[in-house]
Scaffold this active site. Structure first.
Site, PDB file in Angstrom:
ATOM      1  N   CYS A  47       1.024  -1.187  -0.062  1.00 12.78           N
ATOM      2  CA  CYS A  47       0.094  -0.028   0.010  1.00 12.78           C
ATOM      3  C   CYS A  47       0.967   1.334   0.099  1.00 12.78           C
ATOM      4  CB  CYS A  47      -0.852  -0.087   1.344  1.00 12.78           C
ATOM      5  SG  CYS A  47      -1.964   1.585   1.065  1.00 12.78           S
ATOM      6  N   CYS A  51       0.301   5.074   6.665  1.00  9.95           N
ATOM      7  CA  CYS A  51      -0.228   4.798   8.252  1.00  9.95           C
ATOM      8  C   CYS A  51       0.434   4.356   9.165  1.00  9.95           C
ATOM      9  CB  CYS A  51      -1.737   3.914   7.960  1.00  9.95           C
ATOM     10  SG  CYS A  51      -2.684   4.599   6.613  1.00  9.95           S
ATOM     11  N   CYS A  54       0.165   0.595  10.170  1.00 12.45           N
ATOM     12  CA  CYS A  54      -0.165  -0.532   9.378  1.00 12.45           C
ATOM     13  C   CYS A  54       0.817  -1.127   8.613  1.00 12.45           C
ATOM     14  CB  CYS A  54      -0.993   0.000   8.118  1.00 12.45           C
ATOM     15  SG  CYS A  54      -1.746  -1.256   7.170  1.00 12.45           S
ATOM     16  N   CYS A  91     -16.079  -9.787   5.144  1.00 12.41           N
ATOM     17  CA  CYS A  91     -15.626  -8.363   4.752  1.00 12.41           C
ATOM     18  C   CYS A  91     -14.452  -8.418   4.043  1.00 12.41           C
ATOM     19  CB  CYS A  91     -15.443  -7.462   6.200  1.00 12.41           C
ATOM     20  SG  CYS A  91     -14.825  -5.930   5.675  1.00 12.41           S
ATOM     21  N   CYS A 123     -19.362  -7.127   3.030  1.00 12.78           N
ATOM     22  CA  CYS A 123     -18.745  -5.622   3.340  1.00 12.78           C
ATOM     23  C   CYS A 123     -17.445  -5.791   2.591  1.00 12.78           C
ATOM     24  CB  CYS A 123     -18.575  -5.602   4.807  1.00 12.78           C
ATOM     25  SG  CYS A 123     -17.637  -4.206   5.109  1.00 12.78           S
ATOM     26  N   CYS A 183     -19.835   1.341   7.703  1.00 14.21           N
ATOM     27  CA  CYS A 183     -19.192   0.523   9.003  1.00 14.21           C
ATOM     28  C   CYS A 183     -17.825   1.689   9.113  1.00 14.21           C
ATOM     29  CB  CYS A 183     -18.693  -0.871   8.526  1.00 14.21           C
ATOM     30  SG  CYS A 183     -17.619  -1.499   9.679  1.00 14.21           S
ATOM     31  N   ARG A 255     -18.393  -3.207  17.141  1.00 12.93           N
ATOM     32  CA  ARG A 255     -17.705  -4.727  16.852  1.00 12.93           C
ATOM     33  C   ARG A 255     -16.413  -4.723  17.444  1.00 12.93           C
ATOM     34  NH1 ARG A 255     -17.540  -4.434  11.404  1.00 12.93           N
ATOM     35  NH2 ARG A 255     -19.404  -5.562  11.419  1.00 12.93           N
TER      36      ARG A 255
END
Length: 355
Positions: A47, A51, A54, A91, A123, A183, A255
């Site tokens: 990616c 972040c 991450c 998801c 999702c 979400c 969640r």
């Protein structure tokens, strides 16, 4: 809700906080039913974002092996496995900054159609999306789109420099123009203050309508990421965060997400009591460890909990086949922001990974 009101709730004596949260939870939900979702990384690693939490960011050396986009048949096999072990939702996560029209997105749309036809909620979390892309996902049968705010708007710029908080809000707004549910939640344990945790809950609770689902993650500090040195979140912080979320967003499914491997069954039971009514099952959450699904089912049995059936909150969306689609790919090149400020710890981790 104001930030001060939310801080006051968060800091209540624990017994009062639990009592208030559990009372609201019972008024709005069946306290013995918990939704079970399976998170599937359909495209891992590489990616371009920075972040700080991450392990999938290409710029950090975290030992995550990058994988290309999974095939539709691979995803279908995983979904069937998830369904047989009690999950009502799949998801799918792809390590993308934003969705680009083309073959890969078409393949994801086919995955959505396939899983919806298995009578499971679908999702996706694919990064930023335009309104047209959201419409195409909705048409394929998408039930929910995940796009976490991560933290407060103020602390966000200490976590990520490659995109802005307003991009998150814009994507959620794009999803809201369709019939897809939202979400959106965040992560605690990234070095943020209680004020930041409250700030995130202000941002989520003032969305109109409020998100149908709010994941609360405890940071899993992965070696090689800028946050590798962060101390694990105390279970009491997680319980307080769940309870506060339940009070400020009574109808939402809260969640219990990342970080459950470090929680005892007693700790998780307290979270369920405080208003958590959804978990992620499966041995991995994208790339970080998660409790084994059989262990979760043992815990459910012990606590007298039942997995939630699919489509109990919102009815099943219809799937439109690709050939009958009303929305064509527009080949858009939206200008998502790139703030580009420097976050010292992100820069240090990036430099360290090159040495």
């Amino acid at each position: 809700w104001t930030k001060d009101e939310i801080i006051a709730i968060y800091n209540k004596p624990m017994m009062d906080l639990l009592y208030e949260a559990a009372t609201i939870h019972r008024q709005k939900h069946d306290p013995n039913v918990v939704q079970v979702s399976t998170l599937l990384s359909i495209k891992t690693g590489g990616c371009p974002e920075d972040c700080g939490y991450c392990p999938q960011a290409a710029r950090y050396n975290t030992g995550v092996e990058g994988n290309d986009l999974m095939s539709v048949s691979q995803v279908k096999a995983q979904a069937l496995r998830a369904k047989s072990s009690g999950s009502s939702r799949v998801c799918m996560g792809a390590a993308w900054r934003n969705v680009k029209d083309g073959e890969e997105f078409d393949q994801v749309l086919e995955m959505v159609r396939t899983i919806n036809k298995l009578d499971m909620e679908v999702c996706c979390t694919l990064g930023m999306i335009t309104e047209n892309q959201a419409q195409r996902l909705a048409e394929a049968g998408l039930y929910a789109y995940n796009h976490n705010l991560d933290t407060s708007e103020e602390y966000y710029k200490d976590v990520i420099s490659t995109r802005g908080f307003e991009d998150r809000l814009q994507t959620i707004e794009n999803v809201r123009k369709t019939n897809v549910t939202v979400c959106s939640g965040g992560i605690i344990g990234m070095g943020e203050s209680i004020e930041d945790r409250a700030g995130m809950l202000v941002a989520l609770s003032t969305l109109n309508p409020q998100p149908e689902s709010v994941p609360i993650n405890a940071l899993v500090a992965v070696e090689g990421t800028p946050m590798e040195e962060e101390k694990p979140v105390e279970i009491w912080e997680m319980i307080r965060m769940v309870a506060t979320t339940r009070i400020v967003m009574p109808d939402t499914q809260v969640r219990l997400s990342a970080g459950r491997t470090n929680m005892s069954r007693e700790g998780q039971a307290m979270c369920f009591f405080a208003g958590a009514n959804s978990i992620f099952a499966g041995d991995k959450l994208l790339t970080t460890p998660n409790p084994d699904v059989h262990e979760d089912m043992k815990m459910f049995e012990m606590l007298g909990l039942n997995p939630q059936k699919p489509f109990t909150k919102v009815s099943q969306p219809k799937t439109v086949e690709a050939a009958d689609s009303q929305f064509a790919p527009l080949g858009e090149k939206p200008k998502w922001s790139r703030p580009g400020h420097t976050i010292d710890r992100n820069l240090e981790a990036s430099v360290k990974s090159k040495n």
